[in-house]
Enzyme design. Sequence first.
Site, PDB file in Angstrom:
ATOM      1  N   SER A  42     -11.371  -0.727   3.802  1.00 22.62           N
ATOM      2  CA  SER A  42     -10.534  -0.971   4.986  1.00 22.62           C
ATOM      3  C   SER A  42      -9.972   0.359   5.483  1.00 22.62           C
ATOM      4  CB  SER A  42      -9.397  -1.931   4.653  1.00 22.62           C
ATOM      5  OG  SER A  42      -9.908  -3.191   4.270  1.00 22.62           O
ATOM      6  N   GLU A  60      -5.650   3.827   6.174  1.00 24.58           N
ATOM      7  CA  GLU A  60      -5.466   3.660   4.737  1.00 24.58           C
ATOM      8  C   GLU A  60      -5.991   4.867   3.966  1.00 24.58           C
ATOM      9  OE1 GLU A  60      -6.454   0.124   1.575  1.00 24.58           O
ATOM     10  OE2 GLU A  60      -5.861  -0.423   3.599  1.00 24.58           O
ATOM     11  N   ARG A 119       0.835  -1.208   0.000  1.00 25.99           N
ATOM     12  CA  ARG A 119       0.000   0.000   0.000  1.00 25.99           C
ATOM     13  C   ARG A 119       0.867   1.255   0.000  1.00 25.99           C
ATOM     14  NH1 ARG A 119      -2.024  -3.814  -0.937  1.00 25.99           N
ATOM     15  NH2 ARG A 119      -3.921  -4.778  -0.177  1.00 25.99           N
TER      16      ARG A 119
END
Length: 345
Positions: free
Chosen positions: A238, A329, A164
């Site tokens: 998420s 995130e 990520r």
Amino acid sequence: MSWRENVPLAVRTTLGVGGPARWHALAHTPAELAEHLRRATSEGLPTLMLGGGSNLLIADAGFPGLVVEYLADRIETLTSNGTVRLRVDAGVVWDNLVEYTVREHLAGLECLSGIPGRVGAAPIQNIGAYGQEVAERLQAVLAIERASGAEVRLPAEECGFGYRWSHFKGPWLDRYVVTGVELVLTPGGAASVRYAELQRRLAADAPLAEVRRTVLAIRRSKSMVYDPSDPNHRSAGSFFMNPVVEAAQVREGMPSWPAGEGRAKLSAAWLIEQSGFPRGFLHGRVGLSSNHSLALINRGQATAAELVELAGLIRREVRERFGVTLVPEPVLIGFDRSVHELLGA
């Protein structure tokens, strides 16, 4: 090339919270985008690129500068030496691209089905799911350099991709604006069935279309497909990343996976649930999805401040119990404090 003033942003994000953009503009070509950026710079305004709004938490005060939506949406196919290279504009809806590749029997993106947002966000976040990451198939990222307005092609190996992560979130933050990607896919190739949940449901040689259907079904069961009829749909997916820690921090009974060089990846969902926040947890007008403890949801008429409050509560409890600091995130936009100050260092 006109700008609109005080344009609502909440309706342009999947969380459905946040104040307006001071200014808002649309761009359909790299030249238009570069001109918007040049004008914003000359007027001393910060800029925000807005795609599908699925990975943003915008402050209740809104954004004090210029918000630009880049809408170029071409998919160009180039074939050579048994491989297929796609040049895809940043404005293409990501799942439309995956659907296209599956329909054309091009392997490489099938497990990334159902991820919301547009193509421009994919390399920035290095999106991934069910055993695949977009970096595996990226050949280059196309962008505009903010300072000069020049169009550049950045080879994938220079982009610093990780879990990520990319240089676009680090040293290249505010340096480039992504306008497209080049992807290398395999015509007639085998699907990627590496993730345990897929392996339990699918044969190793499952067709691409079947893998896509299965991934979509799994995501839908977890409210990870944007569906306005689902009471859990106002989320950013998420909210916290799975933390990567030193292997010595892994306790008995704690789900973990090797992350290389003496490190392990933990399940953020497990940490959250073990810290007293089960699926369906309610906290006023916000809460956790009844289908996935990683998704913070707006239950209706919530504010960004309320989501930040819940995120901070969860983060503090997880750190107190396990000594692990969860990292959000979604990108937090328009707040007057850092993420660590907002959620607790």
